[in-house]
Write a protein that holds these residues in place. Structure first.
Motif, mmCIF file in Angstrom:
data_model
loop_
_atom_site.group_PDB
_atom_site.id
_atom_site.type_symbol
_atom_site.label_atom_id
_atom_site.label_comp_id
_atom_site.label_asym_id
_atom_site.label_seq_id
_atom_site.Cartn_x
_atom_site.Cartn_y
_atom_site.Cartn_z
ATOM 1 N N LEU A 176 0.808 -1.214 0.000
ATOM 2 C CA LEU A 176 0.000 0.000 0.000
ATOM 3 C C LEU A 176 0.848 1.275 0.000
ATOM 4 O O LEU A 176 0.339 2.352 -0.300
ATOM 5 N N ILE A 177 2.134 1.141 0.323
ATOM 6 C CA ILE A 177 2.983 2.338 0.397
ATOM 7 C C ILE A 177 3.088 3.040 -0.953
ATOM 8 O O ILE A 177 2.832 4.246 -1.037
ATOM 9 N N PRO A 178 3.466 2.339 -2.054
ATOM 10 C CA PRO A 178 3.505 3.053 -3.345
ATOM 11 C C PRO A 178 2.140 3.545 -3.799
ATOM 12 O O PRO A 178 2.035 4.541 -4.519
ATOM 13 N N VAL A 179 1.079 2.886 -3.350
ATOM 14 C CA VAL A 179 -0.274 3.309 -3.728
ATOM 15 C C VAL A 179 -0.620 4.640 -3.067
ATOM 16 O O VAL A 179 -1.110 5.564 -3.725
ATOM 17 N N VAL A 180 -0.354 4.756 -1.770
ATOM 18 C CA VAL A 180 -0.679 5.997 -1.077
ATOM 19 C C VAL A 180 0.199 7.140 -1.578
ATOM 20 O O VAL A 180 -0.259 8.287 -1.681
#
Length: 230
Positions: free
Chosen positions: A194-198
């Motif tokens: 989820l880090i690159p998504v956020v």
């Protein structure tokens, strides 16, 4: 997430000319209004082209021609030189204008309009409805207005739209700080993926200049897990 469109930032009071407008009148119109281009309208209000300062300067090319013609690439440049000479001989907007004009629809997102102007090397473009009738004009400076949002407004949208509504994250777990459009993210995500998504969603928020992410995670879901056979 809210996205501003061209109709939110465009200028609606547009100075225009018709196809029959004489050369001198166009020059005076640009000077009087301190603008660099005017859309050309047909009798029914449709945009048929646009005349820019560059188009008008071709007249100077005619009055002060080069001493010698270039000797290389004559065939490749012949058509371009013919167009220059045609505009140099023009006496009204019909002969001066670039046609058809590159236009933009009112509901075009600001980011998409910015990409169009940059890719084409344009400073501005007419905004037209489905029938080709003029609704306004949008310039590069209009599109930059998205970066005039306050830091508080940007921070509020990121927390509300990105973290809560789209990623279902507890906003208490992620600290969002915005300074002059630069977003700083601190905290812990549940999943590593989820880090690159956020980060991507945050960067896509209008007014964001850059994203600095210092995020940890509880579970690494980026590697396949080997399950025991039954």
């Amino acid at each position: 997430m809210e996205r501003r469109t061209v109709e939110d930032v465009m200028t609606t009071e547009v100075v225009t000319v018709t196809e029959d407008t004489p050369f001198i009148e166009i020059v005076e119109t640009l000077a009087d209004h301190c603008i660099g281009a005017v859309p050309v309208l047909s009798g029914d209000g449709r945009v048929t082209g646009i005349v820019t300062e560059a188009d008008l300067l071709h007249k100077q090319y005619k009055s002060d021609p080069p001493d010698t013609e270039p000797r290389l690439d004559r065939l490749r440049h012949r058509r371009a030189r013919a167009k220059v000479h045609a505009k140099a001989d023009a006496v009204d907007a019909r002969g001066l204008m670039t046609s058809p004009a590159v236009t933009i629809a009112p509901r075009t997102p600001v980011a998409e309009a910015a990409r169009l102007l940059v890719s084409r090397g344009f400073k501005r473009a007419p905004v037209v409805d489905d029938g080709g009738r003029l609704k306004g004009i949008v310039a590069r400076r209009d599109l930059l207005s998205v970066f005039q949002r306050s830091d508080d407004a940007i921070r509020g949208e990121i927390i509300r739209e990105v973290l809560v509504c789209r990623l279902w994250q507890d906003p208490s777990e992620i600290k969002v700080r915005v300074e002059e459009g630069v977003v700083h993210l601190h905290g812990k995500m549940e999943l590593k993926s989820l880090i690159p998504v956020v980060v991507r969603m945050t960067a896509a928020t209008e007014g964001v200049v850059d994203v600095v992410a210092e995020l940890d995670y509880d579970h690494d879901d980026t590697h396949p897990t080997a399950y025991p056979r039954a």
